[in-house]
Design an enzyme around this catalytic site. Sequence first.
Site, PDB file in Angstrom:
ATOM      1  N   TRP A   1      -8.566   8.860  -6.769  1.00  8.57           N
ATOM      2  CA  TRP A   1      -8.887   7.349  -5.746  1.00  8.57           C
ATOM      3  C   TRP A   1     -10.331   7.260  -5.735  1.00  8.57           C
ATOM      4  O   TRP A   1     -11.044   6.193  -5.909  1.00  8.57           O
ATOM      5  CB  TRP A   1      -7.979   7.096  -4.820  1.00  8.57           C
ATOM      6  CG  TRP A   1      -6.671   6.822  -5.028  1.00  8.57           C
ATOM      7  CD1 TRP A   1      -5.400   7.683  -4.668  1.00  8.57           C
ATOM      8  CD2 TRP A   1      -6.151   5.921  -5.824  1.00  8.57           C
ATOM      9  NE1 TRP A   1      -4.425   7.203  -5.319  1.00  8.57           N
ATOM     10  CE2 TRP A   1      -4.829   6.397  -6.107  1.00  8.57           C
ATOM     11  CE3 TRP A   1      -6.758   4.909  -6.652  1.00  8.57           C
ATOM     12  CZ2 TRP A   1      -3.871   5.329  -6.654  1.00  8.57           C
ATOM     13  CZ3 TRP A   1      -5.791   4.093  -7.511  1.00  8.57           C
ATOM     14  CH2 TRP A   1      -4.664   4.114  -7.378  1.00  8.57           C
TER      15      TRP A   1
ATOM     16  N   LYS B   1       1.729   1.826   1.517  1.00 12.08           N
ATOM     17  CA  LYS B   1       2.183   3.172   1.573  1.00 12.08           C
ATOM     18  C   LYS B   1       2.426   3.188   3.009  1.00 12.08           C
ATOM     19  O   LYS B   1       3.861   3.739   3.385  1.00 12.08           O
ATOM     20  CB  LYS B   1       0.649   3.884   1.494  1.00 12.08           C
ATOM     21  CG  LYS B   1       0.540   4.521   0.288  1.00 12.08           C
ATOM     22  CD  LYS B   1      -0.477   3.865  -0.763  1.00 12.08           C
ATOM     23  CE  LYS B   1      -0.237   4.195  -2.157  1.00 12.08           C
ATOM     24  NZ  LYS B   1      -1.839   4.111  -2.587  1.00 12.08           N
TER      25      LYS B   1
ATOM     26  N   ASP C   1     -11.559   4.406   2.266  1.00  7.51           N
ATOM     27  CA  ASP C   1     -10.338   3.934   1.839  1.00  7.51           C
ATOM     28  C   ASP C   1      -9.296   4.627   2.553  1.00  7.51           C
ATOM     29  O   ASP C   1      -8.911   5.916   2.347  1.00  7.51           O
ATOM     30  CB  ASP C   1     -10.250   4.361   0.447  1.00  7.51           C
ATOM     31  CG  ASP C   1      -9.200   3.963  -0.388  1.00  7.51           C
ATOM     32  OD1 ASP C   1      -8.236   3.411   0.290  1.00  7.51           O
ATOM     33  OD2 ASP C   1      -8.996   4.191  -1.673  1.00  7.51           O
TER      34      ASP C   1
HETATM   35  C1  LIG Z   1      -2.580   3.666  -3.624  1.00  8.09           C
HETATM   36  C2  LIG Z   1      -4.090   3.789  -3.498  1.00  8.09           C
HETATM   37  C3  LIG Z   1      -5.073   2.835  -3.914  1.00  8.09           C
HETATM   38  C4  LIG Z   1      -4.988   1.890  -4.785  1.00  8.09           C
HETATM   39  O1  LIG Z   1      -4.134   0.788  -3.981  1.00  8.09           O
HETATM   40  P1  LIG Z   1      -3.965  -0.672  -4.654  1.00  8.09           P
HETATM   41  O2  LIG Z   1      -3.424  -1.269  -3.372  1.00  8.09           O
HETATM   42  O3  LIG Z   1      -2.792  -0.308  -5.727  1.00  8.09           O
HETATM   43  O4  LIG Z   1      -4.987  -1.142  -5.329  1.00  8.09           O
HETATM   44  C5  LIG Z   1      -6.367   3.304  -3.506  1.00  8.09           C
HETATM   45  N1  LIG Z   1      -6.822   3.998  -2.736  1.00  8.09           N
HETATM   46  C6  LIG Z   1      -5.736   4.995  -2.194  1.00  8.09           C
HETATM   47  C7  LIG Z   1      -6.197   6.299  -1.411  1.00  8.09           C
HETATM   48  C8  LIG Z   1      -4.552   4.963  -2.598  1.00  8.09           C
HETATM   49  O5  LIG Z   1      -3.603   5.809  -1.931  1.00  8.09           O
END
Ligand SMILES: *Cc1c(COP(=O)(O)O)cnc(C)c1O
Length: 360
Positions: free
Chosen positions: A102, A196, A172
């Site tokens: 990511w 998540k 993030d």
């Molecule tokens: C799932 C995830 C993403 C992507 O998220 P989207 O909402 O699908 O764009 C980005 N960073 C991390 C750490 C993730 O787990």
Amino acid sequence: MSRVYNFSAGPAALPSEVLEQAQAEMLDWNGTGMSVMEMSHRGKDYMSIAAKAEADLRELMAIPDNYKVLFLQGGASSQFAMVPINLLNGKKKADYLLTGQWSKKAVTEAKRYCDVNLVVDTTDSKFTTVPDADSLKFDPEAAYVHYTPNETIVGVEFDYIPDTGDVPLVADMSSTILSRSIDVSKFAVIYAGAQKNIGPAGLTIVIIREDLVGNADSSMPVMFDYKTFVDNDSMYNTPPTYSWYFAGLVFARSLEKGGMATIEEVNKRKAAKLYQAIDDSAFYSNPVDVKNRSWMNVPFILGNADLDAAFLEQAAAKGLTTLKGHRSVGGMRASIYNAMPEAGVDALISFMQEFAAANS
Ligand SMILES: *Cc1c(COP(=O)(O)O)cnc(C)c1O
């Protein structure tokens, strides 16, 4: 009706009690005779739902008053662009910590806007570790520092918050937000896709220190300027109303359950017992440095990959689903976000022990 223990990495399991509450309110929210999905986002009913969700999240995370909370669309992936667009503020470079798939995507996107300096790059370790805090050398001239506290795919997590001095720190937190208490004041921007550990897909939460808002170049799309959403309480255009409402139910429920301290304790225990089961067995393994093992995403490999299909099939027959690892890692991955009850982790451990005994 029977519900499985769903170990999906995202969209992920949601708390049964919250799904039931949403179901009870589905056709008629609070005597309005309509579903939340059918409401105008500008009406007083929806405005009250939206405001309560924000207030509850602020209380849950103890978000200081000088931070704005935004309820956006576009996923965490849109933030890979929104962060440089809004935070570069005339500067031409930013620091990134590359510790997994990511953060790699975040780096790739940022390169469209600025020079990216990789303070950390753990590609050679296959993303199984995080260097010590005191080994990091930040550029004091960087516009900001970006990192991914928990990398969802390999299950690798920082065991510290990087100290970037006066340089704004961006995180993030898609797969770790609300997993434990954090000191929000250490961050300039926190963002997370909701699917998540918060609620349904379609909602992206951004928590941003207010002095960092208003610096996007006017050539950029209004929809990529944080100020657009700060000035309009996240309602410049139609927000993801239902996901926002549902997230609000999750926040309220989390407060009722005792808030972050209680949630943190349970998460720590769930992760500890699952890693213990992996480490105690010669049949399973996890390659991540012990100090950097994720509380939320627990990958594990079977000694014999030929048994993967049988493992998945027999697990599913016991109501333990979505355990297949990410295609880039193989093996299994159990995502054990807040909504995964401790009983689900116990059931997984029992099954793992039975399967190992039958196949060793
Ligand atoms: C799932 C995830 C993403 C992507 O998220 P989207 O909402 O699908 O764009 C980005 N960073 C991390 C750490 C993730 O787990």
